[in-house]
Scaffold this motif. Sequence first.
Motif, PDB file in Angstrom:
ATOM      1  N   ARG A  58       0.706  -1.140   0.086  1.00  0.00           N
ATOM      2  CA  ARG A  58      -0.115  -0.054  -0.017  1.00  0.00           C
ATOM      3  C   ARG A  58       1.005   1.372   0.045  1.00  0.00           C
ATOM      4  N   ILE A  59       2.056   1.339   0.900  1.00  0.00           N
ATOM      5  CA  ILE A  59       2.873   2.359   1.226  1.00  0.00           C
ATOM      6  C   ILE A  59       3.293   3.265  -0.384  1.00  0.00           C
ATOM      7  N   LYS A  60       3.569   1.899  -1.472  1.00  0.00           N
ATOM      8  CA  LYS A  60       4.099   2.529  -2.693  1.00  0.00           C
ATOM      9  C   LYS A  60       3.252   3.804  -3.373  1.00  0.00           C
ATOM     10  N   THR A  61       1.905   3.511  -3.140  1.00  0.00           N
ATOM     11  CA  THR A  61       0.980   4.537  -3.721  1.00  0.00           C
ATOM     12  C   THR A  61       0.543   5.498  -2.890  1.00  0.00           C
ATOM     13  N   ILE A  62       1.323   5.769  -1.655  1.00  0.00           N
ATOM     14  CA  ILE A  62       0.945   6.658  -0.527  1.00  0.00           C
ATOM     15  C   ILE A  62       1.707   7.858  -0.398  1.00  0.00           C
ATOM     16  N   ASP A  63       0.919   9.171  -0.149  1.00  0.00           N
ATOM     17  CA  ASP A  63       1.815  10.391  -0.187  1.00  0.00           C
ATOM     18  C   ASP A  63       2.262  10.680   1.274  1.00  0.00           C
ATOM     19  N   VAL A  64       1.438  10.330   2.308  1.00  0.00           N
ATOM     20  CA  VAL A  64       1.713  10.797   3.494  1.00  0.00           C
ATOM     21  C   VAL A  64       1.079   9.631   4.743  1.00  0.00           C
ATOM     22  N   VAL A  65       1.890   9.277   5.421  1.00  0.00           N
ATOM     23  CA  VAL A  65       1.615   8.414   6.537  1.00  0.00           C
ATOM     24  C   VAL A  65       1.073   8.795   7.847  1.00  0.00           C
ATOM     25  N   ILE A  66      -0.004   8.745   8.437  1.00  0.00           N
ATOM     26  CA  ILE A  66      -0.318   9.120   9.848  1.00  0.00           C
ATOM     27  C   ILE A  66      -0.340   8.092  10.707  1.00  0.00           C
ATOM     28  N   GLU A  67       0.843   8.065  11.476  1.00  0.00           N
ATOM     29  CA  GLU A  67       0.823   7.055  12.385  1.00  0.00           C
ATOM     30  C   GLU A  67       0.457   7.255  13.842  1.00  0.00           C
TER      31      GLU A  67
ATOM     32  N   ALA B 135       3.377   1.915  19.761  1.00  0.00           N
ATOM     33  CA  ALA B 135       4.003   1.970  18.475  1.00  0.00           C
ATOM     34  C   ALA B 135       4.302   0.598  17.940  1.00  0.00           C
ATOM     35  N   ASN B 136       4.401   0.563  16.500  1.00  0.00           N
ATOM     36  CA  ASN B 136       4.748  -0.664  16.174  1.00  0.00           C
ATOM     37  C   ASN B 136       6.272  -0.433  15.426  1.00  0.00           C
ATOM     38  N   PRO B 137       7.438  -0.991  15.864  1.00  0.00           N
ATOM     39  CA  PRO B 137       8.707  -0.614  15.510  1.00  0.00           C
ATOM     40  C   PRO B 137       8.774  -0.928  13.970  1.00  0.00           C
ATOM     41  N   MET B 138       8.141  -1.992  13.454  1.00  0.00           N
ATOM     42  CA  MET B 138       8.071  -2.396  12.174  1.00  0.00           C
ATOM     43  C   MET B 138       7.820  -1.209  11.267  1.00  0.00           C
ATOM     44  N   LEU B 139       6.984  -0.042  11.732  1.00  0.00           N
ATOM     45  CA  LEU B 139       6.592   0.833  10.702  1.00  0.00           C
ATOM     46  C   LEU B 139       7.654   1.699  10.480  1.00  0.00           C
ATOM     47  N   ARG B 140       8.622   2.060  11.377  1.00  0.00           N
ATOM     48  CA  ARG B 140       9.758   2.900  11.130  1.00  0.00           C
ATOM     49  C   ARG B 140      10.409   2.402   9.826  1.00  0.00           C
ATOM     50  N   GLU B 141      10.771   1.167   9.660  1.00  0.00           N
ATOM     51  CA  GLU B 141      11.539   0.731   8.616  1.00  0.00           C
ATOM     52  C   GLU B 141      10.731   0.687   7.399  1.00  0.00           C
ATOM     53  N   LEU B 142       9.350   0.309   7.550  1.00  0.00           N
ATOM     54  CA  LEU B 142       8.474   0.469   6.330  1.00  0.00           C
ATOM     55  C   LEU B 142       8.280   2.080   5.696  1.00  0.00           C
ATOM     56  N   LEU B 143       8.452   2.892   6.784  1.00  0.00           N
ATOM     57  CA  LEU B 143       7.884   4.357   6.384  1.00  0.00           C
ATOM     58  C   LEU B 143       9.306   5.103   5.888  1.00  0.00           C
ATOM     59  N   ALA B 144      10.254   4.380   6.117  1.00  0.00           N
ATOM     60  CA  ALA B 144      11.460   5.394   5.807  1.00  0.00           C
ATOM     61  C   ALA B 144      11.324   5.947   4.366  1.00  0.00           C
ATOM     62  N   HIS B 145      11.641   7.220   4.298  1.00  0.00           N
ATOM     63  CA  HIS B 145      11.503   7.772   3.190  1.00  0.00           C
ATOM     64  C   HIS B 145      10.086   8.450   2.694  1.00  0.00           C
TER      65      HIS B 145
END
Length: 321
Positions: free
Chosen positions: A20-29, A40-50
Amino acid sequence: MNVQWFPGHMHLTRKAIAERIKTIDVVIEMVDARLPASSANPMLRELLAHKPSLKVLNKADLADPARTQQWLAWYEQHLATKAVAMDSHHSAPAQALIEACQALAPGRGAMDKPMRVLICGIPNVGKSTLINTMVGKRAAKAANEPGVTRREQRFALQDGFYLFDTPGVLWPRIIVAQSGYNLAAAGSIGRNAFDDELVALELLAYLQKHYAAHVLARYAVLDGDGPAEQAALAQMPDFELFERIAYKRGALLPGGRINAQKAAELILHDFRSGALGRLTLETPAEFEAWLATGERLDAERQLRKEQYEQQRQAKKRPKKR
Ligand code: G4P
């Protein structure tokens, strides 16, 4: 504490979010302002990098405002992440989120270049509530039991602005024991995964030391609530405090013994509903210390496992003649 854990589901959620991230512009965690790091889920940090992302400390209406400020400053300093605190029932801060997304991804938000915002967070953190508030109607179903599996949903906020709910269920990753207790106290993990009495005792042990005035004001377990009583409360064994609360609040069995389950439920309810006041169960410094201990214990466990494996392999090897 024995907490149910579903690595299989997490693997699927991870894949779904990565896709899903591929087509997303901004992530609200979204995290719970009463336990920002534990929720928090630390896995997100790595997925959301950049990816431009925004941290929302939700349920700030239930959290200690001074500690919320500490956390906001910590995110900006240590993680270089923009962070805001909010109560997702209110539309003004929800509206401000739209502006924050626009600032993070300027140039998006038109019909030909739509803004696509992904809302991530563990169950019960307030994702549906925020989406409902932002969309302005009851669009996402608010589930009152954590762990209800939901399919990914897309909501049109206005022309060229879309919100996406977390695909799959994002479980918290419980790295340290205290996180498990804090998640359970906040009602963020399924009821069958923990023992109410143990969670209530852990909660009391923390509140005695950090929020003695709140405990005394709610339960009147000592004569007075001044500095001397607060100091006495901080020294009281947690089970004694638990018993005193049970007697004060009439959580009793026939014959006069305390009804531990009822007492635990009422303490947890008082915390979750805000009846005990605005409380936060962890500071950045505390969590860093818990994490260091958790990681050390994890490394020691890993070492023991490797030693055990080596011994097992050595036993299996045929003896040379
Ligand atoms: P989720 O989609 O992330 O699973 O969470 P959801 O929106 O369903 O919210 C879970 C519970 O948290 C709901 O309570 C909701 O009202 C409450 N909540 C969400 N945001 C906030 C907030 O900012 N402040 C406070 N105090 N509560 C919040 P519920 O009792 O399960 O449902 P309801 O009867 O309130 O609808």
